[in-house]
Design a protein around this motif. Structure first.
Motif, mmCIF file in Angstrom:
data_model
loop_
_atom_site.group_PDB
_atom_site.id
_atom_site.type_symbol
_atom_site.label_atom_id
_atom_site.label_comp_id
_atom_site.label_asym_id
_atom_site.label_seq_id
_atom_site.Cartn_x
_atom_site.Cartn_y
_atom_site.Cartn_z
ATOM 1 N N GLU A 176 0.814 -1.217 0.000
ATOM 2 C CA GLU A 176 0.000 0.000 0.000
ATOM 3 C C GLU A 176 0.852 1.275 0.000
ATOM 4 O O GLU A 176 0.499 2.266 -0.644
ATOM 5 C CB GLU A 176 -0.927 0.003 1.229
ATOM 6 N N LEU A 177 1.971 1.225 0.725
ATOM 7 C CA LEU A 177 2.751 2.456 0.913
ATOM 8 C C LEU A 177 3.911 2.612 -0.070
ATOM 9 O O LEU A 177 4.506 3.681 -0.161
ATOM 10 C CB LEU A 177 3.271 2.521 2.359
ATOM 11 N N GLY A 178 4.200 1.549 -0.819
ATOM 12 C CA GLY A 178 5.276 1.631 -1.820
ATOM 13 C C GLY A 178 5.095 2.803 -2.784
ATOM 14 O O GLY A 178 6.033 3.570 -3.016
ATOM 15 N N PRO A 179 3.880 2.987 -3.328
ATOM 16 C CA PRO A 179 3.671 4.121 -4.240
ATOM 17 C C PRO A 179 3.918 5.480 -3.585
ATOM 18 O O PRO A 179 4.147 6.467 -4.270
ATOM 19 C CB PRO A 179 2.202 3.962 -4.653
ATOM 20 N N LYS A 180 3.857 5.533 -2.248
ATOM 21 C CA LYS A 180 4.167 6.786 -1.540
ATOM 22 C C LYS A 180 5.650 6.836 -1.188
ATOM 23 O O LYS A 180 6.095 7.713 -0.432
ATOM 24 C CB LYS A 180 3.335 6.889 -0.258
ATOM 25 N N ARG A 181 6.410 5.824 -1.667
ATOM 26 C CA ARG A 181 7.865 5.740 -1.440
ATOM 27 C C ARG A 181 8.230 5.494 0.019
ATOM 28 O O ARG A 181 9.270 5.927 0.489
ATOM 29 C CB ARG A 181 8.601 6.992 -1.960
ATOM 30 N N ILE A 182 7.310 4.812 0.714
ATOM 31 C CA ILE A 182 7.625 4.372 2.078
ATOM 32 C C ILE A 182 7.916 2.871 2.014
ATOM 33 O O ILE A 182 7.093 2.099 1.521
ATOM 34 C CB ILE A 182 6.431 4.608 3.046
ATOM 35 N N ARG A 183 9.089 2.466 2.507
ATOM 36 C CA ARG A 183 9.433 1.039 2.535
ATOM 37 C C ARG A 183 9.011 0.447 3.883
ATOM 38 O O ARG A 183 9.087 1.127 4.913
ATOM 39 C CB ARG A 183 10.942 0.832 2.355
#
Ligand code: NDP
Length: 269
Positions: A176-183
């Motif tokens: 879910e958070l990958g597109p927000k560049r959170i790993r």
């Protein structure tokens, strides 16, 4: 060639950093501003002082006494962090505790709810309230699970269930958070010499014996040290791991391998 870590100017919040694995994670040495937190004020202070001792001059260590099972404490933890440092780069969901119980115990369900609250619900809630801040820094989250998520520990059903759910939470959050560049990644430690068993109510001598017995569970013939998990946390939080998300890093001296090797069903002779 050894890896070097530079967290200068970064803000790192590690729950359960008043002892054990959380306290041994050397973000301060690598230049980060750290938030040291736990329920025991004296231990929080001790670790924060140690952080300042080993860190470069400009780094800071913020002390916040908080109980992760209380949502109001978690909100105060995040609010204080943002007020003090203005941002958050890395969240390490490390606080946790085990409990021995049996499905036959009268208080099994109450125990189950408590174990879920500390090992899982607190992680979900803290991550939920940190995401808006991590979005701004394109930061990352590291969850500290257990090899108990990969196979059952007898008598530790709620703990194994909580850690198993934490592994799945990690994968869902990474997606879910990958597109927000959170790993988002998770570490599954095997037996690591800390106060973990004492926190479960074992006297020191019994805890020492239990860790001694754990040596036979690993293929390396020893239990691990906190810093060996800490180094993996540092790696996953760093830019060296910039392309790694949604993954499990197993730091167990080969426990899982040994478990599979010892499974009777797999024996050929
Ligand atoms: P320790 O018992 O040594 O440390 C636990 C830390 O969590 C302490 O700082 C403690 O601080 C904090 N903590 C516990 N309960 C709460 C709470 N309700 N609110 C806030 N903080 C809390 O254990 P470890 O360092 O070994 O454990 C760290 C993580 O590693 C845990 O998630 C554990 O499940 C996991 N793990 C550990 C293994 C091991 O063999 N040691 C194996 C597999 C996984 P305080 O008491 O001050 O609140």
């Amino acid at each position: 060639m050894s890896l070097t870590f530079n967290f200068s100017g970064k803000v790192v919040l590690i729950t359960g950093s008043s002892a054990g694995i959380g306290a041994a994670t050397a973000f301060s040495r690598a230049g980060a501003n750290v938030v040291v937190t736990g329920r025991r004020a004296d231990k929080v202070s001790e670790v924060a002082k140690e952080c300042l001792k080993v860190s470069p001059k400009q780094s800071k260590a913020l002390e916040v006494v908080a109980d992760v099972t209380k949502p109001e404490d978690l909100r105060r933890l995040v609010d204080t962090t943002i007020k003090h440092f203005g941002k958050l780069d890395v969240l390490v969901n490390n606080a946790g505790a085990g409990t021995v119980t049996s499905i036959n115990n009268k208080d099994f369900y109450e125990t189950y709810l408590k174990v879920m609250q500390i090992n899982l619900n607190s992680v979900v809630y803290l991550t939920h309230i940190c995401v808006e801040h991590l979005e701004k820094t394109k930061g990352n989250v590291i969850n500290i699970s257990s090899i108990g998520a990969m196979g059952p520990f007898q008598g530790c059903t709620p703990y194994c269930m909580a850690k198993c759910a934490m592994d799945m939470f990690t994968k869902c959050m990474a997606a879910e958070l990958g597109p927000k560049r959170i790993r988002v990644n998770v570490i599954n430690p095997g037996p690591i010499r800390t106060e973990f068993m004492e926190a479960m109510g074992m006297p020191k001598e019994m805890s020492d014996n239990a860790f001694k017995a754990c040596e036979n569970l690993t293929v390396l013939g020893r239990v691990g040290e906190s810093v060996e998990v800490g180094d993996s946390i540092l790696y996953l939080a760093s830019d060296h791991a910039a392309f790694i998300t949604g993954t499990n890093v197993i730091v167990d001296g080969g426990c899982v391998v040994a478990y599979n090797t010892n499974a009777d069903i797999l024996k050929t002779n």
